[in-house]
Design a protein around this motif. Structure first.
Motif, PDB file in Angstrom:
ATOM      1  N   UNK A  19      30.597  46.414  40.760  1.00  0.00           N
ATOM      2  CA  UNK A  19      30.857  47.454  39.763  1.00  0.00           C
ATOM      3  C   UNK A  19      32.029  46.987  38.907  1.00  0.00           C
ATOM      4  N   UNK A  20      31.770  46.903  37.608  1.00  0.00           N
ATOM      5  CA  UNK A  20      32.777  46.429  36.658  1.00  0.00           C
ATOM      6  C   UNK A  20      33.294  47.637  35.873  1.00  0.00           C
ATOM      7  N   UNK A  21      34.570  47.950  36.071  1.00  0.00           N
ATOM      8  CA  UNK A  21      35.196  49.065  35.361  1.00  0.00           C
ATOM      9  C   UNK A  21      36.062  48.584  34.206  1.00  0.00           C
ATOM     10  N   UNK A  22      36.450  47.315  34.220  1.00  0.00           N
ATOM     11  CA  UNK A  22      37.238  46.729  33.131  1.00  0.00           C
ATOM     12  C   UNK A  22      36.431  45.589  32.525  1.00  0.00           C
ATOM     13  N   UNK A  23      35.881  45.840  31.360  1.00  0.00           N
ATOM     14  CA  UNK A  23      35.006  44.861  30.707  1.00  0.00           C
ATOM     15  C   UNK A  23      35.742  43.556  30.412  1.00  0.00           C
ATOM     16  N   UNK A  24      37.061  43.596  30.367  1.00  0.00           N
ATOM     17  CA  UNK A  24      37.847  42.384  30.125  1.00  0.00           C
ATOM     18  C   UNK A  24      37.661  41.345  31.233  1.00  0.00           C
ATOM     19  N   UNK A  25      37.196  41.773  32.391  1.00  0.00           N
ATOM     20  CA  UNK A  25      36.968  40.848  33.512  1.00  0.00           C
ATOM     21  C   UNK A  25      35.580  40.220  33.484  1.00  0.00           C
ATOM     22  N   UNK A  26      34.744  40.615  32.533  1.00  0.00           N
ATOM     23  CA  UNK A  26      33.355  40.149  32.498  1.00  0.00           C
ATOM     24  C   UNK A  26      33.240  38.636  32.349  1.00  0.00           C
ATOM     25  N   UNK A  57      28.828  33.025  50.757  1.00  0.00           N
ATOM     26  CA  UNK A  57      28.627  34.417  50.348  1.00  0.00           C
ATOM     27  C   UNK A  57      29.943  35.180  50.409  1.00  0.00           C
ATOM     28  N   UNK A  58      30.688  34.984  51.474  1.00  0.00           N
ATOM     29  CA  UNK A  58      31.988  35.650  51.619  1.00  0.00           C
ATOM     30  C   UNK A  58      32.957  35.216  50.524  1.00  0.00           C
ATOM     31  N   UNK A  59      32.969  33.931  50.211  1.00  0.00           N
ATOM     32  CA  UNK A  59      33.852  33.422  49.158  1.00  0.00           C
ATOM     33  C   UNK A  59      33.474  34.015  47.806  1.00  0.00           C
ATOM     34  N   UNK A  60      32.181  34.082  47.515  1.00  0.00           N
ATOM     35  CA  UNK A  60      31.722  34.674  46.259  1.00  0.00           C
ATOM     36  C   UNK A  60      32.177  36.121  46.151  1.00  0.00           C
ATOM     37  N   UNK A  61      31.914  36.902  47.164  1.00  0.00           N
ATOM     38  CA  UNK A  61      32.288  38.315  47.152  1.00  0.00           C
ATOM     39  C   UNK A  61      33.802  38.491  47.048  1.00  0.00           C
ATOM     40  N   UNK A  62      34.545  37.666  47.759  1.00  0.00           N
ATOM     41  CA  UNK A  62      36.007  37.752  47.722  1.00  0.00           C
ATOM     42  C   UNK A  62      36.578  37.428  46.356  1.00  0.00           C
ATOM     43  N   UNK A  63      36.078  36.372  45.730  1.00  0.00           N
ATOM     44  CA  UNK A  63      36.554  36.005  44.389  1.00  0.00           C
ATOM     45  C   UNK A  63      36.268  37.106  43.385  1.00  0.00           C
ATOM     46  N   UNK A  64      35.069  37.674  43.478  1.00  0.00           N
ATOM     47  CA  UNK A  64      34.698  38.749  42.551  1.00  0.00           C
ATOM     48  C   UNK A  64      35.578  39.968  42.778  1.00  0.00           C
ATOM     49  N   UNK A  65      35.792  40.327  44.027  1.00  0.00           N
ATOM     50  CA  UNK A  65      36.575  41.510  44.367  1.00  0.00           C
ATOM     51  C   UNK A  65      38.039  41.424  43.970  1.00  0.00           C
ATOM     52  N   UNK A  66      38.547  40.213  43.753  1.00  0.00           N
ATOM     53  CA  UNK A  66      39.941  40.051  43.335  1.00  0.00           C
ATOM     54  C   UNK A  66      40.123  40.177  41.826  1.00  0.00           C
ATOM     55  N   UNK A  67      39.042  40.268  41.071  1.00  0.00           N
ATOM     56  CA  UNK A  67      39.162  40.428  39.621  1.00  0.00           C
ATOM     57  C   UNK A  67      39.655  41.840  39.308  1.00  0.00           C
ATOM     58  N   UNK A  68      40.500  41.972  38.292  1.00  0.00           N
ATOM     59  CA  UNK A  68      40.991  43.302  37.922  1.00  0.00           C
ATOM     60  C   UNK A  68      39.854  44.218  37.474  1.00  0.00           C
ATOM     61  N   UNK A  69      39.809  45.420  38.045  1.00  0.00           N
ATOM     62  CA  UNK A  69      38.820  46.400  37.642  1.00  0.00           C
ATOM     63  C   UNK A  69      37.408  46.092  38.094  1.00  0.00           C
ATOM     64  N   UNK A  70      37.274  45.256  39.135  1.00  0.00           N
ATOM     65  CA  UNK A  70      35.946  44.884  39.643  1.00  0.00           C
ATOM     66  C   UNK A  70      35.924  45.124  41.152  1.00  0.00           C
ATOM     67  N   UNK A  71      34.840  45.740  41.616  1.00  0.00           N
ATOM     68  CA  UNK A  71      34.637  45.979  43.042  1.00  0.00           C
ATOM     69  C   UNK A  71      33.358  45.268  43.469  1.00  0.00           C
ATOM     70  N   UNK A  72      33.385  44.645  44.642  1.00  0.00           N
ATOM     71  CA  UNK A  72      32.191  43.953  45.159  1.00  0.00           C
ATOM     72  C   UNK A  72      31.998  44.309  46.629  1.00  0.00           C
TER      73      UNK A  72
END
Length: 89
Positions: free
Chosen positions: A11-18, A59-74
């Motif tokens: 879920x991307x809440x901050x489009x700047x992280x796209x 898979x864990x690394x992918x999810x973790x990297x995504x989840x550390x982006x501002x305004x993004x939940x994975x």
């Protein structure tokens, strides 16, 4: 090596992280089975689901990297299907 099938819901809440998100997804492109996105304009969020088949650590690394982006939940959901694949050197 064991391969798992998983769905990563993003879920991307901050489009700047796209842009960073797309870069990360490109890095893991070799593992992707499919991807779809839903722009929920009324709420200002984007929902993306990525289905992958990869080793658990990837898979864990992918999810973790995504989840550390501002305004993004994975969140990741794993299948019980595990495939053995011989490692190549």
């Amino acid at each position: 090596m064991e391969l798992r099938i998983a769905a990563v819901t993003i879920i991307v809440e901050q489009i700047e992280s796209a842009q960073q998100l797309n870069q990360i997804l490109s890095e893991y492109g070799q593992y992707m089975i499919g991807r779809f996105g839903i722009p929920y304009r009324e709420r200002g969020v984007n929902i993306i689901c990525v289905v992958v088949e990869a080793p658990q650590d990837k898979i864990s690394a992918l999810s973790g990297k995504i989840g550390r982006l501002p305004g993004v939940t994975a969140k990741t959901t794993y299948s019980n299907v595990i495939t053995k694949q011989e490692e190549t050197t």
